[in-house]
Design an enzyme around this catalytic site. Structure first.
Site, PDB file in Angstrom:
ATOM      1  N   ARG A   1       0.831  -1.213   0.000  1.00 19.62           N
ATOM      2  CA  ARG A   1       0.000   0.000   0.000  1.00 19.62           C
ATOM      3  C   ARG A   1       0.867   1.267   0.000  1.00 19.62           C
ATOM      4  NH1 ARG A   1      -5.264   0.023   1.742  1.00 19.62           N
ATOM      5  NH2 ARG A   1      -4.957   1.877   3.013  1.00 19.62           N
TER       6      ARG A   1
ATOM      7  N   ARG B   1       9.659   6.421  -2.756  1.00 22.11           N
ATOM      8  CA  ARG B   1       9.892   7.410  -3.825  1.00 22.11           C
ATOM      9  C   ARG B   1      11.334   7.904  -3.812  1.00 22.11           C
ATOM     10  NH1 ARG B   1       4.963  10.267  -2.261  1.00 22.11           N
ATOM     11  NH2 ARG B   1       3.215   9.155  -3.214  1.00 22.11           N
TER      12      ARG B   1
ATOM     13  N   ARG C   1      -9.064  -6.243  13.519  1.00 19.19           N
ATOM     14  CA  ARG C   1      -8.480  -5.303  14.462  1.00 19.19           C
ATOM     15  C   ARG C   1      -9.504  -4.207  14.702  1.00 19.19           C
ATOM     16  NH1 ARG C   1      -4.522  -7.046  17.318  1.00 19.19           N
ATOM     17  NH2 ARG C   1      -3.386  -5.061  17.458  1.00 19.19           N
TER      18      ARG C   1
ATOM     19  N   ARG D   1      -0.435   6.222  16.060  1.00 19.37           N
ATOM     20  CA  ARG D   1      -0.352   7.557  15.463  1.00 19.37           C
ATOM     21  C   ARG D   1      -1.202   8.542  16.233  1.00 19.37           C
ATOM     22  NH1 ARG D   1      -3.499   6.165   9.704  1.00 19.37           N
ATOM     23  NH2 ARG D   1      -5.319   5.248  10.672  1.00 19.37           N
TER      24      ARG D   1
ATOM     25  N   GLU E   1      -4.151   7.017  18.731  1.00 22.48           N
ATOM     26  CA  GLU E   1      -4.778   5.810  18.178  1.00 22.48           C
ATOM     27  C   GLU E   1      -4.071   4.534  18.639  1.00 22.48           C
ATOM     28  OE1 GLU E   1      -5.692   6.275  14.028  1.00 22.48           O
ATOM     29  OE2 GLU E   1      -5.437   4.139  13.644  1.00 22.48           O
TER      30      GLU E   1
ATOM     31  N   TYR F   1      -9.972  -5.312   3.109  1.00 20.82           N
ATOM     32  CA  TYR F   1      -9.437  -4.009   3.538  1.00 20.82           C
ATOM     33  C   TYR F   1      -9.671  -3.044   2.372  1.00 20.82           C
ATOM     34  CZ  TYR F   1      -5.322  -1.272   5.465  1.00 20.82           C
ATOM     35  OH  TYR F   1      -4.452  -0.349   5.998  1.00 20.82           O
TER      36      TYR F   1
ATOM     37  N   ASP G   1     -10.361   0.835   0.686  1.00 22.42           N
ATOM     38  CA  ASP G   1     -10.370   2.291   0.794  1.00 22.42           C
ATOM     39  C   ASP G   1     -11.750   2.793   0.359  1.00 22.42           C
ATOM     40  OD1 ASP G   1      -7.770   2.478   1.700  1.00 22.42           O
ATOM     41  OD2 ASP G   1      -6.909   2.636  -0.311  1.00 22.42           O
TER      42      ASP G   1
HETATM   43  N1  UDP Z   1       3.008   1.000   8.158  1.00 19.06           N
HETATM   44  C1  UDP Z   1       4.139   1.006   8.959  1.00 19.06           C
HETATM   45  N2  UDP Z   1       4.592   2.190   9.436  1.00 19.06           N
HETATM   46  C2  UDP Z   1       3.977   3.357   9.185  1.00 19.06           C
HETATM   47  C3  UDP Z   1       2.821   3.357   8.363  1.00 19.06           C
HETATM   48  C4  UDP Z   1       2.356   2.148   7.873  1.00 19.06           C
HETATM   49  O1  UDP Z   1       4.703  -0.038   9.244  1.00 19.06           O
HETATM   50  O2  UDP Z   1       4.442   4.412   9.693  1.00 19.06           O
HETATM   51  C5  UDP Z   1       2.521  -0.314   7.670  1.00 19.06           C
HETATM   52  C6  UDP Z   1       1.484  -0.903   8.632  1.00 19.06           C
HETATM   53  O3  UDP Z   1       1.624  -2.297   8.664  1.00 19.06           O
HETATM   54  C7  UDP Z   1       0.179  -0.505   7.962  1.00 19.06           C
HETATM   55  C8  UDP Z   1       0.537  -0.632   6.486  1.00 19.06           C
HETATM   56  O4  UDP Z   1       1.896  -0.181   6.412  1.00 19.06           O
HETATM   57  O5  UDP Z   1      -0.880  -1.352   8.324  1.00 19.06           O
HETATM   58  C9  UDP Z   1      -0.350   0.149   5.549  1.00 19.06           C
HETATM   59  O6  UDP Z   1      -0.336   1.523   5.924  1.00 19.06           O
HETATM   60  P1  UDP Z   1      -1.547   2.493   5.643  1.00 19.06           P
HETATM   61  O7  UDP Z   1      -1.103   3.867   5.961  1.00 19.06           O
HETATM   62  O8  UDP Z   1      -2.067   2.226   4.290  1.00 19.06           O
HETATM   63  O9  UDP Z   1      -2.588   2.021   6.755  1.00 19.06           O
HETATM   64  P2  UDP Z   1      -4.010   2.674   7.171  1.00 19.06           P
HETATM   65  O10 UDP Z   1      -3.892   4.173   7.082  1.00 19.06           O
HETATM   66  O11 UDP Z   1      -5.012   2.076   6.240  1.00 19.06           O
HETATM   67  O12 UDP Z   1      -4.151   2.203   8.578  1.00 19.06           O
END
Ligand code: UDP
Length: 384
Positions: free
Chosen positions: A173, A177, A249, A279, A300, A348, A350
């Site tokens: 996901r 870059r 989850r 976060r 969170e 999962y 979006d």
């Molecule tokens: N992830 C991570 N560190 C970060 C952000 C994301 O390890 O700082 C991993 C984590 O396993 C997460 C996945 O990347 O579930 C996908 O991130 P995304 O931001 O798409 O998750 P969402 O916002 O849907 O919770």
């Protein structure tokens, strides 16, 4: 011929299907067990600070899909918003997804794009030819140092599992870059609804022929009262969890109100074990066109979803798929019910994908109604 349809759930899936069917002249009743519409996208103004809050956690709208973007824009104004996530690890702040700034700051370098690309290729574990797990994917493409700093612990906090147990698709996901683009998403369109998501869903549902029943759970036994049922609740719940509960989850949000600017950004991830949360979201930064003296943050936390909790992320490990297959089989034998959305198909999703699929489900229903053909249990294969 006009059909009498029940739609279970007033999130994006249910609302979009209700809209399309009602516009085509069908009679639609929407049953929502919660006291509000919009599902987990529900937003409301905080009474104390008047900040627009994403009550079930941050939702940023982004898509490449023209039909979806055109559709949502019919129901409200989307303001320009770009998600620029920051990540804290080992007491330092970086930009995420990993870009040229992240790489240069992390390794204390001044690489240009091609140099960074070559450097990261050297960091990657080339013995992993076909990454299957999250850990393989990370070690192969970003190497151990970045993996341990940004992904390993965050993922354990988020999923309650080791990255070696999770599929590579979760990490896919996130882009890597080799330029200074710090947009979290790579889609053509991105924005935030000016008046929140609830107002959008309210307008989607505001069509003659739709009746919405809030705080009204729907029992499978009621399905005989309708020509067809669209169900966006958890697929295992429809069958009384007879083959066990599919694991999810859930999230807990610790609310912190303050004055001024708490963290200077909408989302900051906490990637190491120094903090127990994944976060912090400061909601007023999702509406940069508004002015508020007060502020509201969500700290969170992720944990296993128990009975009575709100399901968020389907886990979908290989063993969960075996259980899912049993429910899919039951669903396929259940006449006049179509399973839709994140919970109905245990994926999962979006928001844009949810809306795209809901539009396709409605297209299929309208085509089946015209041809007098049976509507399938799934329009999108949940096992794919
Ligand atoms: N992830 C991570 N560190 C970060 C952000 C994301 O390890 O700082 C991993 C984590 O396993 C997460 C996945 O990347 O579930 C996908 O991130 P995304 O931001 O798409 O998750 P969402 O916002 O849907 O919770």
């Amino acid at each position: 011929m006009k059909k009498n349809v029940a739609i279970i759930g007033a999130g994006f899936s249910g609302a979009v299907i209700a809209h399309q069917l009602a516009k085509a002249g069908h009679q639609v009743e929407v049953f929502e067990s919660r006291s509000h519409i919009a599902g987990n996208c529900y937003s409301e103004r905080d009474a104390e600070t008047s900040v627009m809050v994403h009550v079930y956690g941050p939702h940023i709208f982004h898509t490449d899909n023209e039909r979806v973007w055109k559709f949502v824009n019919e129901f409200g104004e989307f303001m320009p918003f770009v998600n620029r996530v920051k990540a804290i690890t080992n007491d330092r702040v970086f930009t995420l997804p990993i870009n040229l700034l992240t790489i240069n700051q992390f390794f204390n370098k001044t690489f240009r794009p091609a140099e960074a690309q070559q450097f990261l290729a050297e960091q990657g574990d080339k013995t992993i030819e076909n990454p299957v797990t999250f850990e393989d994917q990370a070690l192969r493409f970003v190497g151990r140092d970045l993996y341990e700093a940004f992904f390993k612990t965050y993922t354990v906090k988020q999923w309650g599992l080791q990255p070696s147990e999770l599929p590579a698709s979760i990490l896919k996901r996130l882009p890597v870059r080799f330029n200074y683009d710090d947009n979290y998403f790579s889609h053509k369109y991105q924005g935030m609804p000016k008046d929140g998501y609830t107002a959008i869903v309210e307008k989607i549902l505001n069509v003659p022929g739709i009746t919405v029943h809030l705080s009204t759970p729907f029992k499978p036994e009621q399905k005989g009262d309708y020509d067809h049922v669209f169900y966006s609740g958890p697929i295992d719940a429809w069958f009384g969890h007879r083959d066990g509960r599919l694991p999810y989850r859930t999230l807990d949000f610790e609310v912190h109100r303050d004055q001024g600017d708490y963290q200077g950004n909408a989302v900051i991830n906490y990637c190491d074990s120094a903090k127990p949360y994944t976060r912090i979201t400061e909601h007023k930064h999702f509406s940069p066109w508004e002015q508020h003296e007060g502020t509201l943050c969500y700290f969170e936390y992720s944990r296993q979803c128990e009975e009575g909790d709100t399901p968020y992320y389907p886990i979908r490990l290989a063993r969960d798929k075996v259980q899912l297959e049993k429910y899919v089989k039951l669903a396929q034998d259940e006449p006049n019910v179509t399973f839709i959305g994140r919970l109905g198909t245990y994926r999962y999703l979006d928001m844009d994908v949810t809306i795209d699929e809901a539009l396709k489900v409605a297209d299929k229903f309208l085509a089946c109604a015209t041809e007098n053909a049976p509507m399938p249990a799934f329009v999108i294969d949940p096992l794919a």
